[in-house]
Design an enzyme around this catalytic site. Structure first.
Site: not given
Ligand code: DHB
Length: 403
Positions: A75, A204, A296, A300
Protein backbone atom coordinates in the site's frame (compact mmCIF):
# COMPACT_ATOMS: atom_id res chain seq x y z
CA UNK A 1 12.94 -31.77 37.22
CA UNK A 2 14.95 -32.14 34.05
CA UNK A 3 17.91 -29.71 34.12
CA UNK A 4 18.67 -28.02 30.82
CA UNK A 5 20.88 -25.18 29.64
CA UNK A 6 20.70 -22.80 26.72
CA UNK A 7 22.25 -19.46 25.91
CA UNK A 8 19.01 -17.47 25.54
CA UNK A 9 15.64 -18.51 26.94
CA UNK A 10 12.79 -16.78 25.14
CA UNK A 11 9.37 -16.81 26.80
CA UNK A 12 6.64 -16.24 24.21
CA UNK A 13 6.34 -17.41 20.61
CA UNK A 14 4.56 -14.36 19.21
CA UNK A 15 6.17 -12.00 16.70
CA UNK A 16 8.76 -10.71 19.21
CA UNK A 17 9.88 -14.14 20.45
CA UNK A 18 9.93 -15.84 17.05
CA UNK A 19 11.80 -13.00 15.31
CA UNK A 20 14.30 -12.77 18.19
CA UNK A 21 15.00 -16.51 18.09
CA UNK A 22 15.37 -16.31 14.29
CA UNK A 23 17.89 -13.46 14.51
CA UNK A 24 19.83 -15.29 17.23
CA UNK A 25 19.88 -18.51 15.20
CA UNK A 26 21.37 -16.58 12.29
CA UNK A 27 24.19 -15.52 14.62
CA UNK A 28 24.71 -19.12 15.73
CA UNK A 29 23.35 -18.44 19.24
CA UNK A 30 21.31 -21.27 20.74
CA UNK A 31 17.93 -20.33 22.13
CA UNK A 32 14.92 -22.16 23.52
CA UNK A 33 11.51 -20.59 22.93
CA UNK A 34 8.65 -21.60 25.24
CA UNK A 35 4.97 -20.73 24.94
CA UNK A 36 1.86 -22.06 26.65
CA UNK A 37 -0.05 -21.91 23.36
CA UNK A 38 -0.05 -24.64 20.75
CA UNK A 39 1.02 -24.02 17.16
CA UNK A 40 -2.66 -23.84 16.12
CA UNK A 41 -3.45 -21.30 18.83
CA UNK A 42 -0.50 -19.12 17.83
CA UNK A 43 -1.41 -19.21 14.16
CA UNK A 44 -5.04 -18.45 15.03
CA UNK A 45 -4.25 -15.21 16.91
CA UNK A 46 -5.98 -12.59 14.77
CA UNK A 47 -4.51 -9.11 15.12
CA UNK A 48 -3.80 -6.11 12.93
CA UNK A 49 -2.52 -6.40 9.43
CA UNK A 50 -0.05 -3.65 8.57
CA UNK A 51 3.69 -4.28 8.20
CA UNK A 52 6.11 -1.39 7.93
CA UNK A 53 8.58 -1.58 5.09
CA UNK A 54 11.43 -2.14 7.59
CA UNK A 55 9.60 -5.16 9.03
CA UNK A 56 9.09 -6.60 5.54
CA UNK A 57 12.75 -6.02 4.64
CA UNK A 58 13.92 -7.73 7.80
CA UNK A 59 11.68 -10.78 7.22
CA UNK A 60 12.90 -10.86 3.60
CA UNK A 61 16.56 -10.66 4.60
CA UNK A 62 16.04 -13.63 6.93
CA UNK A 63 14.19 -15.72 4.34
CA UNK A 64 10.82 -15.47 6.12
CA UNK A 65 9.18 -12.90 3.85
CA UNK A 66 8.57 -14.76 0.59
CA UNK A 67 4.80 -15.06 1.02
CA UNK A 68 4.34 -11.34 1.73
CA UNK A 69 5.06 -10.60 -1.92
CA UNK A 70 2.52 -13.22 -3.05
CA UNK A 71 -0.37 -12.96 -0.58
CA UNK A 72 0.26 -9.49 0.84
CA UNK A 73 -0.46 -6.18 -0.82
CA UNK A 74 1.83 -3.17 -0.96
CA UNK A 75 0.00 0.00 0.00
CA UNK A 76 1.51 3.27 -1.16
CA UNK A 77 -1.10 5.47 0.47
CA UNK A 78 -3.95 5.67 2.95
CA UNK A 79 -7.20 7.56 2.83
CA UNK A 80 -8.12 10.02 5.55
CA UNK A 81 -11.85 10.46 5.24
CA UNK A 82 -13.00 13.49 7.14
CA UNK A 83 -16.71 14.31 7.33
CA UNK A 84 -17.34 12.40 4.13
CA UNK A 85 -14.44 13.59 1.96
CA UNK A 86 -11.38 11.40 1.33
CA UNK A 87 -7.92 12.97 1.41
CA UNK A 88 -5.20 10.61 0.24
CA UNK A 89 -1.90 10.57 2.10
CA UNK A 90 0.74 9.55 -0.45
CA UNK A 91 3.01 7.48 1.78
CA UNK A 92 5.43 6.63 -0.99
CA UNK A 93 5.44 10.16 -2.40
CA UNK A 94 6.27 11.62 0.99
CA UNK A 95 8.77 9.01 2.19
CA UNK A 96 9.79 6.75 -0.71
CA UNK A 97 8.51 3.88 1.41
CA UNK A 98 5.34 1.83 1.71
CA UNK A 99 3.52 -0.54 4.05
CA UNK A 100 2.21 -4.05 3.41
CA UNK A 101 -1.21 -5.37 4.25
CA UNK A 102 -0.37 -8.84 5.53
CA UNK A 103 -2.14 -10.16 8.64
CA UNK A 104 -0.18 -10.98 11.77
CA UNK A 105 -1.34 -14.62 11.84
CA UNK A 106 0.22 -15.09 8.40
CA UNK A 107 3.48 -13.62 9.71
CA UNK A 108 3.34 -16.11 12.57
CA UNK A 109 2.68 -18.99 10.18
CA UNK A 110 5.74 -17.95 8.14
CA UNK A 111 7.92 -17.59 11.24
CA UNK A 112 6.87 -20.99 12.60
CA UNK A 113 7.69 -22.53 9.20
CA UNK A 114 11.11 -20.82 9.27
CA UNK A 115 11.82 -22.29 12.69
CA UNK A 116 10.70 -25.74 11.58
CA UNK A 117 12.96 -25.55 8.52
CA UNK A 118 15.91 -24.41 10.64
CA UNK A 119 15.37 -26.99 13.40
CA UNK A 120 15.36 -24.47 16.21
CA UNK A 121 14.16 -25.41 19.68
CA UNK A 122 10.53 -24.33 20.13
CA UNK A 123 8.60 -25.76 23.08
CA UNK A 124 4.93 -25.06 22.48
CA UNK A 125 2.02 -26.07 24.69
CA UNK A 126 4.09 -25.81 27.90
CA UNK A 127 2.50 -24.82 31.20
CA UNK A 128 3.44 -22.83 34.26
CA UNK A 129 6.45 -20.94 32.83
CA UNK A 130 7.99 -19.05 35.77
CA UNK A 131 11.18 -17.09 36.31
CA UNK A 132 12.79 -19.02 39.17
CA UNK A 133 16.04 -17.06 39.47
CA UNK A 134 17.73 -13.97 38.08
CA UNK A 135 21.42 -13.27 38.54
CA UNK A 136 24.24 -11.16 37.19
CA UNK A 137 25.23 -13.90 34.71
CA UNK A 138 21.94 -15.43 33.77
CA UNK A 139 18.53 -16.64 34.84
CA UNK A 140 16.55 -19.81 35.38
CA UNK A 141 13.09 -20.50 33.96
CA UNK A 142 10.95 -23.44 35.01
CA UNK A 143 8.02 -24.89 33.11
CA UNK A 144 6.27 -28.16 32.40
CA UNK A 145 6.72 -29.38 28.85
CA UNK A 146 3.86 -30.51 26.63
CA UNK A 147 5.01 -34.07 27.48
CA UNK A 148 4.29 -33.41 31.18
CA UNK A 149 7.97 -33.37 32.21
CA UNK A 150 8.99 -30.45 34.48
CA UNK A 151 12.04 -28.59 33.17
CA UNK A 152 14.50 -26.23 34.83
CA UNK A 153 16.10 -24.21 32.07
CA UNK A 154 19.23 -22.19 32.91
CA UNK A 155 20.26 -19.47 30.46
CA UNK A 156 22.75 -16.66 30.06
CA UNK A 157 19.98 -14.25 29.05
CA UNK A 158 16.21 -14.36 29.37
CA UNK A 159 13.93 -12.56 26.92
CA UNK A 160 10.39 -11.80 28.05
CA UNK A 161 8.42 -11.76 24.80
CA UNK A 162 5.30 -13.02 26.52
CA UNK A 163 2.77 -10.36 25.67
CA UNK A 164 0.79 -7.85 27.67
CA UNK A 165 0.11 -10.29 30.52
CA UNK A 166 3.84 -11.00 30.76
CA UNK A 167 5.07 -13.30 33.51
CA UNK A 168 8.70 -12.36 32.87
CA UNK A 169 7.96 -8.67 33.56
CA UNK A 170 7.45 -9.67 37.21
CA UNK A 171 11.18 -10.49 37.38
CA UNK A 172 11.86 -6.75 37.34
CA UNK A 173 11.39 -5.84 41.02
CA UNK A 174 8.52 -3.43 41.69
CA UNK A 175 10.79 -0.92 43.37
CA UNK A 176 12.86 -0.59 40.17
CA UNK A 177 9.97 -0.57 37.75
CA UNK A 178 7.69 2.19 36.54
CA UNK A 179 4.49 1.14 34.82
CA UNK A 180 3.26 4.06 32.71
CA UNK A 181 -0.40 3.45 31.96
CA UNK A 182 -3.12 5.44 30.25
CA UNK A 183 -6.60 4.05 29.47
CA UNK A 184 -8.31 5.77 26.56
CA UNK A 185 -12.00 6.63 26.89
CA UNK A 186 -13.02 4.72 23.75
CA UNK A 187 -12.70 1.28 22.19
CA UNK A 188 -13.04 -0.27 18.75
CA UNK A 189 -15.91 -2.48 17.67
CA UNK A 190 -14.15 -4.79 15.22
CA UNK A 191 -15.81 -7.01 12.61
CA UNK A 192 -14.79 -9.39 9.88
CA UNK A 193 -17.12 -9.10 6.92
CA UNK A 194 -17.74 -11.67 4.22
CA UNK A 195 -17.53 -9.20 1.34
CA UNK A 196 -15.17 -7.92 -1.35
CA UNK A 197 -13.03 -4.84 -0.57
CA UNK A 198 -14.75 -1.46 -0.48
CA UNK A 199 -11.61 0.56 -1.26
CA UNK A 200 -8.15 -0.07 -2.73
CA UNK A 201 -6.39 1.51 0.24
CA UNK A 202 -7.17 1.64 3.95
CA UNK A 203 -9.65 4.31 4.96
CA UNK A 204 -9.28 6.06 8.31
CA UNK A 205 -12.57 7.91 8.73
CA UNK A 206 -13.36 10.58 11.28
CA UNK A 207 -16.82 12.10 11.54
CA UNK A 208 -19.16 13.52 14.14
CA UNK A 209 -20.40 9.98 14.77
CA UNK A 210 -16.87 8.87 15.59
CA UNK A 211 -13.92 7.08 14.03
CA UNK A 212 -14.06 4.12 11.64
CA UNK A 213 -11.34 2.13 9.88
CA UNK A 214 -11.89 0.17 6.70
CA UNK A 215 -9.21 -2.48 6.24
CA UNK A 216 -8.99 -5.82 4.50
CA UNK A 217 -7.85 -9.38 5.13
CA UNK A 218 -8.35 -11.22 1.84
CA UNK A 219 -10.19 -10.53 -1.43
CA UNK A 220 -13.31 -11.99 0.20
CA UNK A 221 -12.92 -11.01 3.88
CA UNK A 222 -12.78 -7.42 5.10
CA UNK A 223 -11.73 -6.07 8.51
CA UNK A 224 -13.57 -3.00 9.76
CA UNK A 225 -13.69 -1.15 13.04
CA UNK A 226 -15.75 1.65 14.49
CA UNK A 227 -15.18 3.63 17.65
CA UNK A 228 -17.43 2.57 20.50
CA UNK A 229 -17.77 2.82 24.24
CA UNK A 230 -15.31 0.52 26.10
CA UNK A 231 -18.34 -1.05 27.86
CA UNK A 232 -20.12 -1.80 24.56
CA UNK A 233 -21.50 -5.32 24.30
CA UNK A 234 -21.27 -7.14 20.96
CA UNK A 235 -24.56 -8.92 21.63
CA UNK A 236 -26.47 -5.62 21.38
CA UNK A 237 -25.53 -5.31 17.72
CA UNK A 238 -27.33 -7.04 14.86
CA UNK A 239 -25.55 -7.33 11.50
CA UNK A 240 -27.82 -4.61 10.11
CA UNK A 241 -27.09 -2.21 12.96
CA UNK A 242 -23.32 -2.76 12.59
CA UNK A 243 -23.44 -2.14 8.84
CA UNK A 244 -25.64 0.95 9.26
CA UNK A 245 -23.20 2.40 11.78
CA UNK A 246 -20.18 1.74 9.56
CA UNK A 247 -21.98 3.23 6.55
CA UNK A 248 -22.96 6.31 8.53
CA UNK A 249 -19.35 6.93 9.56
CA UNK A 250 -18.02 6.90 5.99
CA UNK A 251 -21.00 8.48 4.19
CA UNK A 252 -20.38 11.63 2.17
CA UNK A 253 -21.39 13.72 -0.79
CA UNK A 254 -19.21 11.60 -3.13
CA UNK A 255 -21.59 8.68 -2.53
CA UNK A 256 -18.88 6.34 -1.21
CA UNK A 257 -20.47 3.30 0.42
CA UNK A 258 -19.14 0.05 1.87
CA UNK A 259 -19.82 -3.20 0.08
CA UNK A 260 -21.92 -5.12 2.58
CA UNK A 261 -21.90 -8.78 3.53
CA UNK A 262 -22.56 -11.09 6.47
CA UNK A 263 -20.68 -10.27 9.69
CA UNK A 264 -18.39 -13.23 10.42
CA UNK A 265 -16.94 -12.18 13.79
CA UNK A 266 -17.29 -9.24 16.17
CA UNK A 267 -15.17 -8.09 19.08
CA UNK A 268 -14.65 -5.03 21.28
CA UNK A 269 -11.03 -3.93 21.49
CA UNK A 270 -10.10 -1.70 24.44
CA UNK A 271 -7.52 1.01 23.94
CA UNK A 272 -4.67 1.71 26.24
CA UNK A 273 -1.16 3.02 26.24
CA UNK A 274 1.37 1.27 28.46
CA UNK A 275 5.15 1.35 28.87
CA UNK A 276 7.22 -0.60 31.39
CA UNK A 277 10.51 1.01 32.28
CA UNK A 278 13.21 -0.14 32.37
CA UNK A 279 12.94 -2.95 29.79
CA UNK A 280 15.87 -4.75 31.40
CA UNK A 281 16.90 -6.01 34.81
CA UNK A 282 20.23 -7.84 35.06
CA UNK A 283 20.10 -10.54 32.37
CA UNK A 284 16.32 -10.26 31.89
CA UNK A 285 15.14 -8.29 28.85
CA UNK A 286 11.61 -7.39 27.81
CA UNK A 287 10.47 -6.93 24.22
CA UNK A 288 7.17 -6.33 22.43
CA UNK A 289 3.84 -6.26 24.25
CA UNK A 290 5.51 -7.52 27.45
CA UNK A 291 7.03 -4.04 27.69
CA UNK A 292 4.44 -1.84 26.03
CA UNK A 293 1.00 -1.48 24.48
CA UNK A 294 0.01 1.15 21.96
CA UNK A 295 -3.54 2.01 20.90
CA UNK A 296 -4.24 0.20 17.62
CA UNK A 297 -4.62 3.19 15.27
CA UNK A 298 -1.72 2.96 12.81
CA UNK A 299 -1.06 -0.74 13.61
CA UNK A 300 2.29 -0.25 15.31
CA UNK A 301 2.22 -3.15 17.80
CA UNK A 302 3.89 -5.86 15.74
CA UNK A 303 6.28 -3.45 14.06
CA UNK A 304 7.43 -2.06 17.39
CA UNK A 305 7.97 -5.58 18.71
CA UNK A 306 10.18 -6.32 15.70
CA UNK A 307 12.17 -3.11 16.28
CA UNK A 308 12.73 -4.13 19.94
CA UNK A 309 14.09 -7.54 19.06
CA UNK A 310 16.34 -6.23 16.28
CA UNK A 311 18.02 -4.11 18.96
CA UNK A 312 17.97 -6.93 21.47
CA UNK A 313 19.43 -9.51 19.07
CA UNK A 314 22.29 -7.12 18.28
CA UNK A 315 22.92 -6.47 21.97
CA UNK A 316 22.82 -10.18 22.87
CA UNK A 317 25.16 -11.01 19.99
CA UNK A 318 27.65 -8.45 21.33
CA UNK A 319 27.32 -9.94 24.80
CA UNK A 320 27.33 -13.66 24.03
CA UNK A 321 29.60 -13.81 20.98
CA UNK A 322 31.92 -10.83 21.36
CA UNK A 323 31.81 -10.66 25.18
CA UNK A 324 31.05 -6.94 25.10
CA UNK A 325 28.37 -5.65 27.39
CA UNK A 326 27.97 -2.02 26.26
CA UNK A 327 25.03 -2.82 23.97
CA UNK A 328 23.05 -4.76 26.59
CA UNK A 329 23.71 -1.95 29.03
CA UNK A 330 22.23 0.45 26.49
CA UNK A 331 19.30 -1.77 25.46
CA UNK A 332 16.71 -0.31 27.84
CA UNK A 333 17.50 3.29 26.90
CA UNK A 334 17.84 2.60 23.16
CA UNK A 335 14.59 0.62 23.00
CA UNK A 336 12.73 3.19 25.09
CA UNK A 337 13.48 5.96 22.61
CA UNK A 338 11.63 4.22 19.79
CA UNK A 339 8.93 2.98 22.17
CA UNK A 340 8.08 6.51 23.34
CA UNK A 341 8.25 7.91 19.84
CA UNK A 342 5.82 5.23 18.71
CA UNK A 343 3.63 5.81 21.77
CA UNK A 344 3.41 9.45 20.80
CA UNK A 345 2.59 8.59 17.17
CA UNK A 346 -0.17 6.12 18.06
CA UNK A 347 -1.61 8.22 20.87
CA UNK A 348 -1.61 11.37 18.78
CA UNK A 349 -3.18 9.72 15.72
CA UNK A 350 -5.80 8.05 17.93
CA UNK A 351 -6.78 11.12 19.92
CA UNK A 352 -6.79 13.27 16.79
CA UNK A 353 -9.15 11.02 14.83
CA UNK A 354 -11.48 9.98 17.71
CA UNK A 355 -13.93 12.53 19.14
CA UNK A 356 -13.95 12.06 22.89
CA UNK A 357 -17.41 11.53 24.35
CA UNK A 358 -18.28 14.41 26.65
CA UNK A 359 -15.17 16.38 25.72
CA UNK A 360 -14.85 19.98 26.70
CA UNK A 361 -15.93 22.07 23.66
CA UNK A 362 -12.54 23.80 23.66
CA UNK A 363 -10.72 20.48 23.40
CA UNK A 364 -13.13 19.23 20.74
CA UNK A 365 -12.59 22.37 18.61
CA UNK A 366 -8.83 21.97 19.01
CA UNK A 367 -9.07 18.34 17.91
CA UNK A 368 -11.07 19.27 14.82
CA UNK A 369 -8.51 21.92 13.95
CA UNK A 370 -5.80 19.25 14.18
CA UNK A 371 -7.76 17.00 11.80
CA UNK A 372 -8.23 19.87 9.35
CA UNK A 373 -4.53 20.62 9.54
CA UNK A 374 -3.71 16.99 8.78
CA UNK A 375 -5.75 17.01 5.56
CA UNK A 376 -4.78 20.47 4.33
CA UNK A 377 -1.07 20.74 5.13
CA UNK A 378 1.37 18.70 3.03
CA UNK A 379 3.89 19.02 5.85
CA UNK A 380 1.44 17.53 8.32
CA UNK A 381 0.69 14.73 5.84
CA UNK A 382 4.44 14.12 5.37
CA UNK A 383 4.92 13.83 9.10
CA UNK A 384 2.05 11.36 9.38
CA UNK A 385 3.52 9.38 6.46
CA UNK A 386 6.95 9.25 8.09
CA UNK A 387 5.58 7.73 11.26
CA UNK A 388 3.13 5.47 9.44
CA UNK A 389 5.73 3.75 7.23
CA UNK A 390 8.00 3.51 10.28
CA UNK A 391 11.36 4.93 11.24
CA UNK A 392 14.39 2.95 10.02
CA UNK A 393 15.28 -0.12 12.03
CA UNK A 394 18.65 -0.23 13.74
CA UNK A 395 21.31 -2.01 11.59
CA UNK A 396 21.18 -5.71 10.70
CA UNK A 397 20.01 -6.81 7.29
CA UNK A 398 17.40 -4.17 6.77
CA UNK A 399 19.10 -1.32 4.97
CA UNK A 400 18.23 -0.17 1.49
CA UNK A 401 15.01 -0.74 -0.37
CA UNK A 402 14.44 -4.26 -1.56
CA UNK A 403 10.82 -3.77 -2.64
C1 DHB B 1 -5.62 -2.75 10.75
C2 DHB B 1 -5.61 -2.35 12.08
C3 DHB B 1 -5.12 -1.12 12.41
O1 DHB B 1 -5.08 -0.72 13.69
C4 DHB B 1 -4.66 -0.26 11.44
O2 DHB B 1 -4.23 0.96 11.78
C5 DHB B 1 -4.66 -0.65 10.13
C6 DHB B 1 -5.14 -1.91 9.79
C7 DHB B 1 -6.15 -4.09 10.41
O3 DHB B 1 -6.56 -4.82 11.32
O4 DHB B 1 -6.18 -4.43 9.23
Amino acid sequence: MRQERTRVAVVGAGPAGLVLAMLLAREGIDAVVVDHRTREEIEGTVRAGILEQGTVELLDACGAGARIGVDGARHDGIGLRVDGTTHRVDLRGHTGRSVWLYPQHEVLTDLLAWHRDHHTDLRLGVSGATVAETGADGAVVTFTGADGVPVELACEALAGCDGSRSVVRGAIPDRMRTDHFRALPFAWFGVLLDAPPSAKELVYASSERGFALISSRTPTVQRMYFQCDPAESTSDWSDARILDELQARVAGADGFALVEGPVLTRDVIPMRSYVCEPMRHRRVFLAGDAAHTVPPTGAKGLNLAVADVVLLAGALTDLLVHRRDEAVDRYAADAARRVWRTQQFSYHLTTTLHPEPGADPFDERRRRAAVEHLVTSQRAAAELAEGYVGWPLPGAGCSGTTR
